[in-house]
Design a protein around this motif. Structure first.
Motif, PDB file in Angstrom:
ATOM      1  N   PHE A  20      11.418 -33.608   0.277  1.00 40.89           N
ATOM      2  CA  PHE A  20      11.371 -34.014   1.676  1.00 40.89           C
ATOM      3  C   PHE A  20      11.079 -35.507   1.715  1.00 40.89           C
ATOM      4  CE2 PHE A  20       9.685 -29.560   2.877  1.00 40.89           C
ATOM      5  CZ  PHE A  20      10.953 -29.050   2.694  1.00 40.89           C
ATOM      6  N   GLY A 758       8.155 -33.911   7.504  1.00 39.44           N
ATOM      7  CA  GLY A 758       8.775 -32.847   6.730  1.00 39.44           C
ATOM      8  C   GLY A 758       8.336 -31.476   7.189  1.00 39.44           C
ATOM      9  N   SER A 776      13.456 -33.354   6.783  1.00 36.58           N
ATOM     10  CA  SER A 776      12.548 -34.485   6.601  1.00 36.58           C
ATOM     11  C   SER A 776      13.245 -35.769   7.000  1.00 36.58           C
ATOM     12  CB  SER A 776      12.065 -34.575   5.149  1.00 36.58           C
ATOM     13  OG  SER A 776      13.169 -34.783   4.278  1.00 36.58           O
TER      14      SER A 776
END
Length: 838
Positions: A20, A758, A776
């Motif tokens: 992420f 994220g 993310s």
């Protein structure tokens, strides 16, 4: 069939979630818990549910059918388990309303299920019954009936080693006439190797007997007449030995005429006329036809008439044989029959030792006024337990706990909804899960941590049924603020109803969570309502006070209760172990505290803000005036706002996690974002800051990012889009995920990483499948990315539309390692997935 309600781990799957925004990888472990059961058949119930009576938990569900599953049959069944000790797999046949039959395999070594094959489908209509016998340790014969008037007989050879293929061949297809057969039983004729007999019963009130060689053709032999209504169930015993010879076969039949008949077939040469005159039984005087098979003949007679049930007898079954090395055949057939009836009872019948007259020796039943009777009963393999299933898919299990005498006691069984589950919500404490359904009930599921024999606290049960309504329930929201547990439900009526937890539930929840001393102590001191009673019309639920007698006298001027409505019929109690169906159906209701009037049509969606101050509601609509969103003040339950933006039904709403914004999506393909401001103690300000046509088809779902003002929308156009609210005044698109194979019907966003925004977006589809996507923000180049993290195994998923998804800790959970995802669907199931993130 969520459907009872204990559940167990079905599958585990480990996947790797991509980075992420340059952060660390997240390992996600999925552990599925299925809260379902096979219930009333409809077009959505297309799976077979497997549950374990020992743990009262659903183990897994088997997807594959395209219509309702009507019947199932084990190979080997309990009756023929002694012939299949060498099998490394057990097999299950399931037939559906389209005429399809599927063969499933269960591996005894790795405990995994798999689909073996689709049986060729000659039937034009639904399969009504399946039966089978093991003729050797690797060979079985099974027959199926259909409502198109055909009966098919099949031979199947199982592999002798794991991984081998099954060999299937159709031996014969019989046409039995315009009146369908709904019951059948198959057996080997005693004293004649390789010959079998097939009994059919159905709508013409007669039992039809067919005989044939194992690999040959079945021919009609004779009919047994006596029943005066439809035949509902047939079951052959195993051949019974007399003078060390297998010469007798017994057939039991049940009917809608409320009677059970026991038929006896004796090899003609084994009983001469002199011996026949000495037999003191009904068969001595009522002889039926003679069954001729090749050079052998069998005298059929009516052995006994069993009357005791007061309604249709839906099923009869012989007690499974006990294995013994003393017998030449390796088994001993007990003379014991189990019957189940629409009169809400099951009975065990046995002959008296001295007279041989068949008597009812055990009667068990369901006393609840909610039960509408039993549709079938089954023995456990060792005959120490009996199981019934009733209207609404409810299970009822009794176990003989007596040592030297019969003492049948009710046991825990899976329970769940018997119609589409429309919505699901977690309690703010995350101790339990609340679901609503078109079966007109609200149910609470929770892990019962107080069971010492189970590990990890993953023993899920239905612990309460707070609302039993007169309308299909469409939506629910739990009030997230402090104070007593409270929820609002909306049904196929114009009224939203508010419920508060009674004292009996709070104490039961304490036992379930093993926190008897401290949990909810402050709340319990202030709660004076013990439980609730159902009104005569089944809509409002009246409170039962802790000091009901005193308060009733005060309310009526010192006199006793003078109306039926004030009589407390329910008996709310604190449950110290998971409840059974009779307790759930009537004694775990919650009192209704308020009704919210205002909408012009039936309620469709509800949501509550995260501080527990506001509840938003919407209803089905075809015009802009009806499609408005109502805001309700929690506590006073006054209407404090009417938000207008959409022209058709608002399908879902959700407050942002700082409660400053309200997101709504609609059938008109648009989303709306409202600014919500609290201007005073009871004054709410609201303003429409954005409305946009976002998809090409209906928007079914939406969800906020817990760490910001980003949100996702999902539509029938098979796309998921991510948006961001900028400066509190406009919305811009961030990302469109790749097209999915099915319509998007449910979304839920879990926040994991504040720095990169994220999180994990759970996506549910019309096909029943569920996927997790990692979302993310990236810095170079700037933007939002989404990567597929996990696609759930179909055996873990629903078999039809996913209606709602909900993370148990969906708020800001930065650095969380373990969470749970709940889902509900049109297949009557509620499922819980344990997800570990590392």
């Amino acid at each position: 069939m969520l459907t009872t309600h204990a559940v167990q781990v079905a599958e585990r799957q480990t996947v790797l979630v991509p980075p992420f925004g340059g952060q660390k990888n997240h390992s996600v472990e999925l552990q599925s818990l299925s809260l379902s059961k096979k219930g009333r058949h409809d077009c959505e119930q297309n799976a077979v549910a497997i549950f374990c009576p020992q743990t009262a938990q659903i183990l897994t569900t088997l997807p594959g059918h395209k219509s309702s599953v009507n019947c199932t049959h084990w190979l080997p069944s309990n009756k023929f388990a002694f012939r299949a000790k060498q099998l490394e797999q057990h097999f299950l046949l399931s037939g559906d309303a389209d005429g399809a039959i599927i063969l499933w395999e269960f591996s005894l070594t790795d405990k995994k299920w798999g689909k073996v094959l689709d049986v060729p489908k000659p039937q034009k209509k639904g399969v009504t019954c399946i039966t089978g016998i093991m003729v050797s340790k690797y060979e079985a014969i099974f027959a199926s009936t259909s409502s198109d008037g055909t009966v098919n007989v099949w031979e199947i050879i199982f592999p002798s080693t794991a991984g081998g293929d099954c060999q299937l061949s159709c031996l014969q297809s019989l046409y039995v006439g315009s009146k369908p057969m709904v019951a059948l039983s198959l057996a080997e004729l005693p004293g004649k190797d390789g010959c079998m007999i097939l009994a059919l019963g159905g709508l013409d009130n007669n039992i039809h007997l067919y005989c044939g060689e194992r690999a040959g053709k079945f021919v009609h032999a004779c009919e047994l007449k006596g029943h005066s209504d439809w035949i509902r169930s047939l079951d052959f015993s195993l051949p019974i030995c007399t003078n060390d010879q297998e010469n007798t076969l017994l057939l039991v039949s049940s009917s809608q005429d409320k009677g059970i008949r026991l038929w006896k077939m004796v090899l003609h040469d084994s009983l001469d006329n002199t011996e026949r005159k000495k037999v003191k039984s009904l068969a001595s005087y009522i002889e039926g036809p003679v069954l001729v098979v090749g050079s052998s003949s069998y005298q059929i007679s009516l052995e006994s008439l069993l009357f005791g049930h007061e309604d249709w007898v839906y099923s009869v079954e012989w007690q499974p044989p006990s294995v013994t090395s003393a017998e030449r055949t390796g088994y001993l057939q007990p003379l014991s029959i189990l019957s189940a009836s629409m009169d809400k009872t099951m009975m065990i019948w046995q002959p008296e030792r001295t007279t041989g007259i068949w008597m009812n020796v055990v009667t068990v039943g369901e006393l609840s006024h909610c039960a509408l009777g039993f549709y079938g009963g089954r023995w456990s393999p060792n005959a120490d337990s009996i199981l019934a299933h009733g209207y609404g898919g409810s299970f009822h299990l009794w176990k003989n706990v007596g040592v030297n005498f019969n003492n049948w006691q009710p046991q825990k069984v899976p329970s769940g909804h018997h119609a589409a589950v429309s919505d699901v919500a977690w309690a703010r404490s995350r101790d339990f899960l609340l679901s609503v359904s078109h079966d007109q009930t609200t149910r609470i599921f929770a892990p019962w941590f107080n069971e010492g024999c189970l590990t990890n606290g993953d023993s899920w049960h239905e612990i309460a049924r707070p609302q039993v309504h007169g309308h299909d329930i469409n939506c629910i929201t739990i009030v997230q603020g402090r104070g007593n547990h409270c929820f609002v439900s909306g049904a196929e009526e114009k009224v939203a109803r508010v419920f508060e937890a009674p004292l009996s539930f709070l104490k039961t929840l304490s036992y379930a969570t093993s926190q008897i001393s401290d949990i909810h102590e402050d709340i319990q001191r202030d709660v004076r309502i013990l439980g609730a009673n159902m009104s005569a019309l089944g809509l409002s639920q009246k409170p039962i006070y802790v000091h009901a007698t005193q308060e009733t006298r005060d309310r009526n001027g010192g006199e006793g209760p003078d109306t039926l409505e004030s009589i407390t019929d329910a008996v709310p109690v604190t449950l110290t172990e998971p409840p059974i169906e009779e307790q759930l159906a009537y004694h775990t209701l919650w009192p209704e505290s308020h009704k919210l009037y205002g909408h012009g049509n039936e309620l469709f969606s509800l949501c509550c803000d995260h501080k527990g101050r506001l509840v938003a509601s919407s209803c089905k609509a075809q015009t802009a005036s009806v499609a408005e969103i109502w805001l309700w003040q929690v506590g006073s339950w006054k209407a404090v706002g009417r938000l207008q933006s959409h022209s058709l039904t608002v399908t879902q709403m959700e407050f942002s996690y700082d409660d400053s914004l309200l997101l709504a999506v609609s059938r008109d393909r648009q989303f709306s974002v409202f600014s919500i401001k609290r201007t005073g103690a009871d004054d709410i300000g609201y303003e429409l800051i954005a409305r946009q046509e976002a998809h090409k088809r209906i928007i079914w779902a939406c969800s906020w990012n817990p760490f910001g003002h980003e949100f996702a929308t999902g539509s029938r156009d098979k796309t998921v889009k991510i948006w961001a609210v900028e400066n509190g005044s406009s919305v811009k698109p961030l990302l469109t995920l790749p097209p999915f194979a099915s319509s998007i019907t449910a979304l839920s966003w879990l926040g994991l990483d504040r720095t990169s925004n994220g999180g994990v977006l759970a996506i549910g589809m019309e096909s029943g499948l569920i996927e997790l996507w990692g979302v993310s923000a990236r810095s170079e180049p700037p933007g939002t990315i989404a990567v597929l993290a996990s696609r759930f195994d179909p055996f873990m998923c629903h078999v039809s539309t996913v209606h709602h998804l909900a993370w148990s800790n969906s708020e800001k959970n930065e650095g969380c390692q373990r969470t749970q995802l709940a889902s509900c669907g049109a297949d009557h199931c509620v499922r819980v997935f344990n997800i570990s993130v590392g």
